[in-house]
Design an enzyme around this catalytic site. Sequence first.
Site, PDB file in Angstrom:
ATOM      1  N   GLU A 258       0.890  -1.162   0.000  1.00 56.26           N
ATOM      2  CA  GLU A 258       0.000   0.000   0.000  1.00 56.26           C
ATOM      3  C   GLU A 258       0.922   1.203   0.000  1.00 56.26           C
ATOM      4  OE1 GLU A 258      -3.118  -0.266  -0.210  1.00 56.26           O
ATOM      5  OE2 GLU A 258      -3.361  -2.381   0.286  1.00 56.26           O
ATOM      6  N   CYS A 297      -3.133   8.474   3.659  1.00 51.88           N
ATOM      7  CA  CYS A 297      -2.895   7.872   2.342  1.00 51.88           C
ATOM      8  C   CYS A 297      -4.078   8.106   1.423  1.00 51.88           C
ATOM      9  CB  CYS A 297      -2.624   6.385   2.496  1.00 51.88           C
ATOM     10  SG  CYS A 297      -3.897   5.534   3.438  1.00 51.88           S
TER      11      CYS A 297
HETATM   12  P1  NAP Z   1       8.464   5.077   4.149  1.00 52.77           P
HETATM   13  O1  NAP Z   1       9.562   5.988   4.444  1.00 52.77           O
HETATM   14  O2  NAP Z   1       8.449   4.372   2.848  1.00 52.77           O
HETATM   15  O3  NAP Z   1       8.476   4.023   5.343  1.00 52.77           O
HETATM   16  C1  NAP Z   1       7.478   3.041   5.429  1.00 52.77           C
HETATM   17  C2  NAP Z   1       7.970   1.925   6.330  1.00 52.77           C
HETATM   18  O4  NAP Z   1       9.042   1.239   5.707  1.00 52.77           O
HETATM   19  C3  NAP Z   1       8.513   2.417   7.666  1.00 52.77           C
HETATM   20  O5  NAP Z   1       8.146   1.513   8.669  1.00 52.77           O
HETATM   21  C4  NAP Z   1       9.998   2.396   7.450  1.00 52.77           C
HETATM   22  O6  NAP Z   1      10.720   2.281   8.635  1.00 52.77           O
HETATM   23  C5  NAP Z   1      10.113   1.141   6.620  1.00 52.77           C
HETATM   24  N1  NAP Z   1      11.369   1.027   5.911  1.00 52.77           N
HETATM   25  C6  NAP Z   1      12.052   1.972   5.250  1.00 52.77           C
HETATM   26  N2  NAP Z   1      13.156   1.435   4.705  1.00 52.77           N
HETATM   27  C7  NAP Z   1      13.156   0.124   5.038  1.00 52.77           C
HETATM   28  C8  NAP Z   1      14.045  -0.960   4.785  1.00 52.77           C
HETATM   29  N3  NAP Z   1      15.135  -0.805   4.071  1.00 52.77           N
HETATM   30  N4  NAP Z   1      13.740  -2.168   5.282  1.00 52.77           N
HETATM   31  C9  NAP Z   1      12.620  -2.361   6.010  1.00 52.77           C
HETATM   32  N5  NAP Z   1      11.751  -1.363   6.281  1.00 52.77           N
HETATM   33  C10 NAP Z   1      12.020  -0.135   5.793  1.00 52.77           C
HETATM   34  O7  NAP Z   1       7.050   5.763   4.286  1.00 52.77           O
HETATM   35  P2  NAP Z   1       6.543   6.727   5.446  1.00 52.77           P
HETATM   36  O8  NAP Z   1       7.272   8.003   5.285  1.00 52.77           O
HETATM   37  O9  NAP Z   1       6.565   6.056   6.758  1.00 52.77           O
HETATM   38  O10 NAP Z   1       5.019   6.913   5.053  1.00 52.77           O
HETATM   39  C11 NAP Z   1       4.583   7.890   4.148  1.00 52.77           C
HETATM   40  C12 NAP Z   1       4.182   7.267   2.855  1.00 52.77           C
HETATM   41  O11 NAP Z   1       3.315   6.156   3.102  1.00 52.77           O
HETATM   42  C13 NAP Z   1       3.383   8.187   1.979  1.00 52.77           C
HETATM   43  O12 NAP Z   1       3.899   8.133   0.679  1.00 52.77           O
HETATM   44  C14 NAP Z   1       1.962   7.641   2.020  1.00 52.77           C
HETATM   45  O13 NAP Z   1       1.220   7.870   0.857  1.00 52.77           O
HETATM   46  C15 NAP Z   1       2.186   6.199   2.240  1.00 52.77           C
HETATM   47  N6  NAP Z   1       1.055   5.596   2.924  1.00 52.77           N
HETATM   48  C16 NAP Z   1       0.273   4.742   2.235  1.00 52.77           C
HETATM   49  C17 NAP Z   1      -0.810   4.155   2.847  1.00 52.77           C
HETATM   50  C18 NAP Z   1      -1.701   3.187   2.112  1.00 52.77           C
HETATM   51  O14 NAP Z   1      -2.508   2.503   2.743  1.00 52.77           O
HETATM   52  N7  NAP Z   1      -1.586   3.097   0.811  1.00 52.77           N
HETATM   53  C19 NAP Z   1      -1.074   4.423   4.183  1.00 52.77           C
HETATM   54  C20 NAP Z   1      -0.262   5.310   4.859  1.00 52.77           C
HETATM   55  C21 NAP Z   1       0.824   5.882   4.208  1.00 52.77           C
HETATM   56  P3  NAP Z   1      11.524   3.523   9.232  1.00 52.77           P
HETATM   57  O15 NAP Z   1      10.521   4.523   9.641  1.00 52.77           O
HETATM   58  O16 NAP Z   1      12.237   2.917  10.384  1.00 52.77           O
HETATM   59  O17 NAP Z   1      12.433   4.002   8.173  1.00 52.77           O
END
Ligand code: NAP
Length: 679
Positions: A258, A297
């Site tokens: 997602e 999101c």
């Molecule tokens: P993100 O930076 O991509 O991080 C998402 C998750 O991935 C976090 O738990 C992050 O952990 C983890 N992560 C990052 N690098 C990783 C790696 N190498 N290995 C394992 N895990 C890793 O996204 P975000 O900034 O938290 O969220 C914002 C984005 O999420 C927005 O683009 C939004 O649109 C999207 N979103 C989508 C939905 C949906 O249902 N479609 C819902 C909510 C948000 P760390 O924080 O420890 O880096």
Amino acid sequence: MSIQNVRSFVAGQWVRSDDNARLIQSAVTGETIACAGNDTLDTESMLDYGRNVGGPALRALTFHDRARMIKALATYLNDHKQALYDISFATGATQKDHLIDIDGGIGTMFVFASKGRREMPDSQVYLDGNIEPLSRQGTFQGQHICTPIHGVAVHINAFNFPVWGMLEKLAPALLAGVPAIVKPATASCYVTEHCVQLLLDSGVLPDGALQLISGGVGNLLDQLDSQDVVSFTGSAHTAVALRSKANIIEKSIRFIAEQDSLNASMLGPDAIAGTPAFELFVNEVSREMTAKAGQKCTAIRRVFAPALQIDSLLEAIKARLAKIVVGDPAAAATTMGALVSNDQKQDVLDKIALLATDAERVFGDPDNFEVKGADASKGAFLPPMLLHCASPDIAKHVHDVEAFGPVSTVMPYRDIPHAVSLFNRGQGSLVASVITHDADVAREVALGSGAFHGRLYFNNRDSMKESTGHGSPLPHMVHGGPGRAGGGEEMGGVRGVMHYMQRTAIQGSPEILSKISQRWVPGAQQITQKDHPFTRTFHELELGETLNTGLREITIADIEQFAHFTGDTFYAHMDDAAARRNPFFPGRVAHGYLLLSFAAGLFVQPDEGPVLANTGLDNLRFMKPVEAGDSIQVRLTVKQKTPRNDTYGEVRWDVSLSNQNSELVAEYDLLTMNAYQLG
Ligand code: NAP
């Protein structure tokens, strides 16, 4: 001020973050409030513990056992949610935002618990569809079944919903019978940690059913195997990096994503300024821009309106946004809190700079706005920012750049085909909405745009009072979307549970299929007891227990009496010549409902007993007409038993009616509620 050490829960033990942990700042004050991460986490033990302790314990339970467990977890969280509210303010969320994250998460668990009890069997096998007849005599048949995968569910979640983000995935995984390792985003993981603590404190989870990683996951993903599943929520960038890991690809590990989404909303051509629908649209847009400071999101990023309505719409949204109070999220007067971190704030400002090449900012100045009760220079505050893009067809970024904050862009459309084409330029989204009372417009959008969106939300004056909001994913409905939304699908009731199960086609004899499915299959053994089945309690009844009745003749007087008594004097029952002109009937025939009534008369045992009520019929089919002079007889067989509460359960009976020549006349499933005890 002391810094909270956010722990992980590893193989049954809480493990503190180590010296290399990442520092986490308060969204409101910018101060460091916590640290999370431990480079030495034993991820191998976590996987082993989940697969070999949590998995077997969960799989030993039935769907109903697991549903009861989820309900107990939700109840416990509900009783202790104040603590979650209290610590969530530091993420920038207001009390209203907590209702989405914390109460929304708990509510999602309750829905899954209820669906598990109502829509799934009290067994370990979920049946997908009906029996497939694969042979002439019925000795070889097919049935699709679903059983839980034997690995772990790794849930990697985004920062914006530290509670809902965990619970909306945990509930279906637990219901399926699969243990979870939850990895929240570091920025808000201290809230998730507390929620995990509460879930464990409740004492209802079997060991190994839930583990937590606060901080980095180390080499966890490289150790997964084909029985594991990853469910990721976050940015498209991270999703690509994780789903393209060699181990994930080589072992075909399920990867549900997602990711970000440029959700759109359209003001229908009929919803002109001054109408309630126009007001509704303005409400939806401003609410989606400001709830969770736009870090949702499903938030509306692209707003489309008929060209003639653009000026009125901009003015109306601006007037609404002018009332937004940005400030300390804990203050009652605040209507929009802070973004989760100053990094996130900077990211939004960078994205706005890109959008500015396509669109003019018409409301909200990030360099000049009021923040009430907090220091604007320290916290991650931004004002709501409304952009106007006059030429969406040639715009480079508005259909491609997600500013994950309180930002939306308003654009004109000429007609519905144009609006649909602009809707679809988002390259796949979680949700698109249309405010219209015109069902033809709705249909045109659904057909033209359905393939590009996971959810389409229509609202108007008829539904506005009870509608749930553009941005609210509901546990009953699918949440996910194609293309840049990640191609994933979550929730959607039992559909969401299937992500944690394997569908298997079972082929074999009726006896084999009955035993595996815990549902009697025609052709399998029938058991006859000396007592009538209606005198036997829920627990005494056995699958396959059968009553065969004698024959009852149907006379022309029966048909006439039934017709006049019920008022159903349809010509096929009353007029022989007219019935013959009908391709289905040889002449006057008995009413189908007469046959059902006579069938009941043949099989019931009238005395007060364990059968409490007839609650319905399923899958009713009339196969062959019955004429006056024909006779019918009934076979009634216990097909499936499902406990419903502490005193009674549902019995599904397989009923077949045949005539004097043993030809099938009708068949159906009869549902009754049967007491566990007599008297
Ligand atoms: P993100 O930076 O991509 O991080 C998402 C998750 O991935 C976090 O738990 C992050 O952990 C983890 N992560 C990052 N690098 C990783 C790696 N190498 N290995 C394992 N895990 C890793 O996204 P975000 O900034 O938290 O969220 C914002 C984005 O999420 C927005 O683009 C939004 O649109 C999207 N979103 C989508 C939905 C949906 O249902 N479609 C819902 C909510 C948000 P760390 O924080 O420890 O880096």
